[in-house]
Design an enzyme around this catalytic site. Structure first.
Site, short mmCIF file in Angstrom:
data_model
loop_
_atom_site.label_atom_id
_atom_site.label_comp_id
_atom_site.label_asym_id
_atom_site.label_seq_id
_atom_site.Cartn_x
_atom_site.Cartn_y
_atom_site.Cartn_z
N LYS A 35 0.86 -1.18 0.00
CA LYS A 35 0.00 0.00 0.00
C LYS A 35 0.90 1.23 0.00
O LYS A 35 1.94 1.25 0.67
CB LYS A 35 -0.88 -0.02 1.27
CG LYS A 35 -1.73 1.23 1.50
CD LYS A 35 -2.88 1.28 0.52
CE LYS A 35 -3.86 2.40 0.87
NZ LYS A 35 -4.69 2.05 2.05
N SER A 60 0.82 5.80 -0.59
CA SER A 60 0.10 7.03 -0.93
C SER A 60 0.32 7.33 -2.41
O SER A 60 1.42 7.14 -2.94
CB SER A 60 0.63 8.20 -0.10
OG SER A 60 0.46 7.98 1.27
N HIS A 65 -7.96 8.89 7.61
CA HIS A 65 -8.39 7.66 8.28
C HIS A 65 -9.56 7.93 9.23
O HIS A 65 -10.43 8.75 8.96
CB HIS A 65 -7.22 7.01 9.01
CG HIS A 65 -6.05 6.65 8.14
ND1 HIS A 65 -6.20 6.28 6.82
CD2 HIS A 65 -4.72 6.60 8.39
CE1 HIS A 65 -5.01 6.02 6.31
NE2 HIS A 65 -4.10 6.21 7.22
N ALA A 70 -2.68 13.30 1.20
CA ALA A 70 -3.30 14.43 1.90
C ALA A 70 -2.42 15.67 1.81
O ALA A 70 -2.90 16.79 1.57
CB ALA A 70 -3.56 14.05 3.36
#
Length: 297
Positions: free
Chosen positions: A63, A65, A163, A123
């Protein structure tokens, strides 16, 4: 297996302890949807720690970003399955006072300090696209689960939350001053890409495609049999309530998690294009997704 045949070497597989990840990967790592002859050495870490592993080329499948992947497209290839991408699921900028909104939007103000969940998170890339005047020294990196308390205490002026913090920030007396997902959707009319699953480009192409297919099956299985992964999700969700766990899964696991498809791929490319045009990411013109790879590797 014949006695003289060695067991396959495990591939390292990284994902976070967040409910959406444990929910999606449970069937795959528990053997319900195996890749023939494949074993996994699971690494469970915070998303920015996983990003850093990928920067070191220290994980086979992980995983990551999308911001970090934008910098690693030459080294990793994106799987179609397992992504966190959609609408209404972007990060929020929260603060204890409404006036922070005005201070944030003032290019002349360099004193506002904002907690971010890692420099390479999607983000943070969204925040930089939204407020390009912000200086690097104004952004304070910390683990995502510390941001709410740090913002509420006044250690920082605002916090960029991801999250499960999306569901609990009001309990800390904080208010949302910018929904960066809403801003992205209104500005570009695209889904917001948060995180995806990537594989090292030096793995065999057929293996990469097999992993991609298996992960898609794992997500489908999880959505059809949610009770099977419940104990695994709870085991790694720390003190999160079952209601927040489910809200987390419902927000981040959707049809794009099964397969990006043309619409999801368009959103990912749009994200990278926006960052490239602003000089945040380097240009990359090679194949982006596993299904685009040549059979010759």
């Amino acid at each position: 297996m014949p006695e003289d045949q060695a067991a396959p070497t495990p591939l390292t597989l990284g994902y976070s302890s967040c409910p959406n990840d444990t929910f999606m990967f449970h069937a795959m790592v528990s053997g319900r949807t195996p890749v023939a002859g494949m074993r996994w050495d699971v690494i469970m870490e915070d998303i920015e720690q996983l990003n850093q592993r990928a920067f070191r080329n220290a994980v086979d499948v992980t995983k990551i970003s999308f911001h970090a992947y934008g910098q690693l497209r030459h080294r990793y290839v994106l799987l179609s399955s397992g992504a966190a991408l959609g609408r209404g699921c972007g990060p929020l900028l929260v603060a204890g006072q409404e006036e922070t909104r005005e201070r944030l939007s003032d290019p002349g103000n360099s004193s506002t300090r904002i907690a971010i969940p890692g420099w390479n998170t999607s983000a943070t890339l969204l925040l930089r696209l939204y407020a390009p005047h912000l200086k690097r020294e104004q952004l304070v990196e910390m683990q995502f689960d510390r941001i709410l308390a740090s913002t509420a205490s006044g250690e920082v002026d605002a916090g960029l939350i991801i999250h499960e913090s999306r569901f609990t920030y009001q309990k800390h007396g904080l208010t949302s001053i910018v929904d960066l997902g809403e801003w992205w959707e209104s500005e570009f009319d695209l889904e917001i890409p948060l995180g995806g699953i990537v594989a090292r480009r030096d793995l065999p192409v057929e293996l990469i495609r097999g992993i991609d297919e298996t992960l898609g099956q794992s997500v489908k299985y999880a959505r059809s049999h949610p009770e099977d992964s419940r104990s695994y999700v709870c085991q790694h969700a720390q003190e999160m309530s079952t209601e927040v766990q489910q809200a987390h899964i419902d927000l981040y696991v959707n049809d794009f998690s099964v397969a990006l498809g043309e619409q999801g791929e368009r959103a990912v490319r749009g994200f990278f294009n926006a960052a490239e045009e602003r000089g945040i990411l380097p240009r990359y013109d090679g194949p982006l997704l596993a299904h685009e790879l040549s059979d010759l590797g």
